[in-house]
Design a protein around this motif. Structure first.
Motif, mmCIF file in Angstrom:
data_model
loop_
_atom_site.group_PDB
_atom_site.id
_atom_site.type_symbol
_atom_site.label_atom_id
_atom_site.label_comp_id
_atom_site.label_asym_id
_atom_site.label_seq_id
_atom_site.Cartn_x
_atom_site.Cartn_y
_atom_site.Cartn_z
ATOM 1 N N LEU A 193 0.830 -1.200 0.000
ATOM 2 C CA LEU A 193 0.000 0.000 0.000
ATOM 3 C C LEU A 193 0.867 1.255 0.000
ATOM 4 C CD1 LEU A 193 -2.864 1.238 0.170
ATOM 5 C CD2 LEU A 193 -2.556 1.262 2.648
ATOM 6 N N GLN A 194 1.923 1.254 0.771
ATOM 7 C CA GLN A 194 2.808 2.421 0.800
ATOM 8 C C GLN A 194 3.432 2.645 -0.577
ATOM 9 O OE1 GLN A 194 4.975 0.966 4.239
ATOM 10 N NE2 GLN A 194 4.332 2.726 5.444
ATOM 11 N N LYS A 195 3.816 1.545 -1.231
ATOM 12 C CA LYS A 195 4.347 1.683 -2.598
ATOM 13 C C LYS A 195 3.276 2.244 -3.532
ATOM 14 C CE LYS A 195 7.665 -2.104 -2.243
ATOM 15 N NZ LYS A 195 7.885 -3.536 -2.506
ATOM 16 N N ALA A 196 2.056 1.774 -3.338
ATOM 17 C CA ALA A 196 0.961 2.256 -4.194
ATOM 18 C C ALA A 196 0.700 3.743 -3.967
ATOM 19 C CB ALA A 196 -0.302 1.445 -3.916
ATOM 20 N N PHE A 197 0.816 4.201 -2.743
ATOM 21 C CA PHE A 197 0.676 5.636 -2.476
ATOM 22 C C PHE A 197 1.690 6.430 -3.302
ATOM 23 C CE2 PHE A 197 -1.948 7.306 1.179
ATOM 24 C CZ PHE A 197 -2.804 6.217 1.244
ATOM 25 N N TYR B 234 -7.937 12.768 -2.280
ATOM 26 C CA TYR B 234 -8.781 11.578 -2.069
ATOM 27 C C TYR B 234 -8.787 10.654 -3.286
ATOM 28 C CZ TYR B 234 -10.537 14.145 1.966
ATOM 29 O OH TYR B 234 -10.631 14.829 3.147
ATOM 30 N N GLN B 235 -8.933 11.227 -4.479
ATOM 31 C CA GLN B 235 -9.033 10.385 -5.669
ATOM 32 C C GLN B 235 -7.790 9.502 -5.815
ATOM 33 O OE1 GLN B 235 -11.708 9.996 -7.430
ATOM 34 N NE2 GLN B 235 -10.668 8.415 -8.662
ATOM 35 N N ASN B 236 -6.621 10.071 -5.599
ATOM 36 C CA ASN B 236 -5.387 9.291 -5.748
ATOM 37 C C ASN B 236 -5.250 8.256 -4.635
ATOM 38 O OD1 ASN B 236 -5.269 11.613 -7.332
ATOM 39 N ND2 ASN B 236 -3.041 11.523 -7.439
ATOM 40 N N ILE B 237 -5.729 8.600 -3.439
ATOM 41 C CA ILE B 237 -5.688 7.634 -2.340
ATOM 42 C C ILE B 237 -6.597 6.445 -2.672
ATOM 43 C CG2 ILE B 237 -6.326 7.262 0.076
ATOM 44 C CD1 ILE B 237 -5.502 10.269 0.527
ATOM 45 N N ILE B 238 -7.766 6.748 -3.174
ATOM 46 C CA ILE B 238 -8.690 5.668 -3.561
ATOM 47 C C ILE B 238 -8.055 4.808 -4.647
ATOM 48 C CG2 ILE B 238 -10.891 5.213 -4.725
ATOM 49 C CD1 ILE B 238 -11.980 7.713 -3.194
ATOM 50 N N ALA C 30 -4.917 4.291 -5.111
ATOM 51 C CA ALA C 30 -3.863 3.477 -4.499
ATOM 52 C C ALA C 30 -4.459 2.241 -3.827
ATOM 53 C CB ALA C 30 -3.082 4.320 -3.480
ATOM 54 N N VAL C 31 -5.562 2.431 -3.124
ATOM 55 C CA VAL C 31 -6.215 1.286 -2.477
ATOM 56 C C VAL C 31 -6.713 0.306 -3.538
ATOM 57 C CG1 VAL C 31 -8.152 0.576 -1.033
ATOM 58 C CG2 VAL C 31 -6.853 2.640 -0.443
ATOM 59 N N GLU C 32 -7.301 0.831 -4.594
ATOM 60 C CA GLU C 32 -7.807 -0.055 -5.653
ATOM 61 C C GLU C 32 -6.666 -0.789 -6.346
ATOM 62 O OE1 GLU C 32 -11.986 2.148 -6.906
ATOM 63 O OE2 GLU C 32 -10.152 2.735 -7.944
ATOM 64 N N HIS C 33 -5.552 -0.125 -6.494
ATOM 65 C CA HIS C 33 -4.377 -0.737 -7.118
ATOM 66 C C HIS C 33 -3.921 -1.962 -6.307
ATOM 67 C CE1 HIS C 33 -0.659 -0.858 -9.439
ATOM 68 N NE2 HIS C 33 0.038 -0.880 -8.314
ATOM 69 N N VAL C 34 -3.849 -1.790 -4.986
ATOM 70 C CA VAL C 34 -3.458 -2.919 -4.127
ATOM 71 C C VAL C 34 -4.531 -4.000 -4.163
ATOM 72 C CG1 VAL C 34 -2.937 -3.603 -1.756
ATOM 73 C CG2 VAL C 34 -2.064 -1.443 -2.650
ATOM 74 N N SER C 35 -5.761 -3.577 -4.157
ATOM 75 C CA SER C 35 -6.866 -4.525 -4.174
ATOM 76 C C SER C 35 -6.838 -5.390 -5.426
ATOM 77 C CB SER C 35 -8.197 -3.768 -4.077
ATOM 78 O OG SER C 35 -9.268 -4.645 -4.180
#
Ligand code: FES
Ligand code: FES
Length: 208
Positions: free
Chosen positions: A141-145, A193-197, A199-204
């Motif tokens: 997740l940190q990498k995705a951020f 927010y959009q980029n955080i979302i 990042a979460v979707e990327h990990v998901s």
């Protein structure tokens, strides 16, 4: 779904319960220890043992390590982490349980560390952003951020990472609305927010 707004009552620690108790606690000279230390007073009537205002030795388990310091029992978990044992990932922004910058995990549940006492965290596992990944060993997740550019000033980021990590652990495939709901206790004043979302979707998409 893990959310400070949606799942706050586990172990009796929540923003609301703290705020309700804080008024009474502030009115007292000391801080009453939690029920297991209630002792029998005169006539067999149970009376709470009162701690403080002098400093007490407080031992907490933070990111798997014992952290001990002497602090007044009125010390919040955030102050204890940042000022007494040098764990500075959790940030102080509002200091009143509304922004989520100070988010940590307490036995796996998200809490605002500014809104609970350090002594109430005794015996529990506390995880801060430092316990999720290190500069040499970032979590996915940190990498995705980083990849998704999910931060600007970065002040909300430690709390966001903690909340997103808890969200993905509980629900590895969250919908966009579930991500929004999971992050509803964390504010980003830079509006990432959009980029955080993303990042979460990327990990998901990669399996949580
Ligand atoms: S600093 Fe704790 S919620 Fe804002
Ligand atoms: S990146 Fe600045 S507050 Fe979120």
């Amino acid at each position: 779904m893990v959310s400070k707004n949606k799942n706050p009552e586990k172990d009796g620690v929540s923003r609301r319960s703290f705020l309700q108790g804080a008024g009474a606690a502030a009115a007292a000279a000391g801080v009453a220890r939690i029920p297991e230390t209630v002792i029998a007073g005169q006539n067999g009537v149970a009376t709470p043992e009162v701690l403080g205002p002098e400093a007490e030795s407080i031992l907490l388990k933070v990111n798997g390590a014992d952290k001990k310091a002497s602090a007044p029992p009125s010390t919040t978990l955030l102050d204890f982490l940042r000022n007494d044992v040098g764990v500075t990932g959790p940030k102080r922004v509002c200091d009143r349980g509304s922004c989520g910058a100070c988010t940590v995990l307490l036995d796996g549940q998200v809490v605002d560390s500014c809104s609970m006492l350090a002594i109430d965290a005794v015996g529990k596992e506390i995880t801060t952003v430092e316990g999720i990944g290190t500069p040499d060993n970032l979590s996915r997740l940190q990498k995705a951020f980083i990849e998704k550019d999910a931060l600007q000033c970065g002040f909300c980021t430690p709390g966001m990472v903690v909340s997103c990590t808890a969200l993905l652990e509980e629900n590895p495939k969250p919908s966009r609305n579930q991500i929004r709901e999971g992050l509803s206790g964390n504010l980003c004043r830079c509006g990432t927010y959009q980029n955080i979302i993303e990042a979460v979707e990327h990990v998901s998409r990669k399996g949580g």
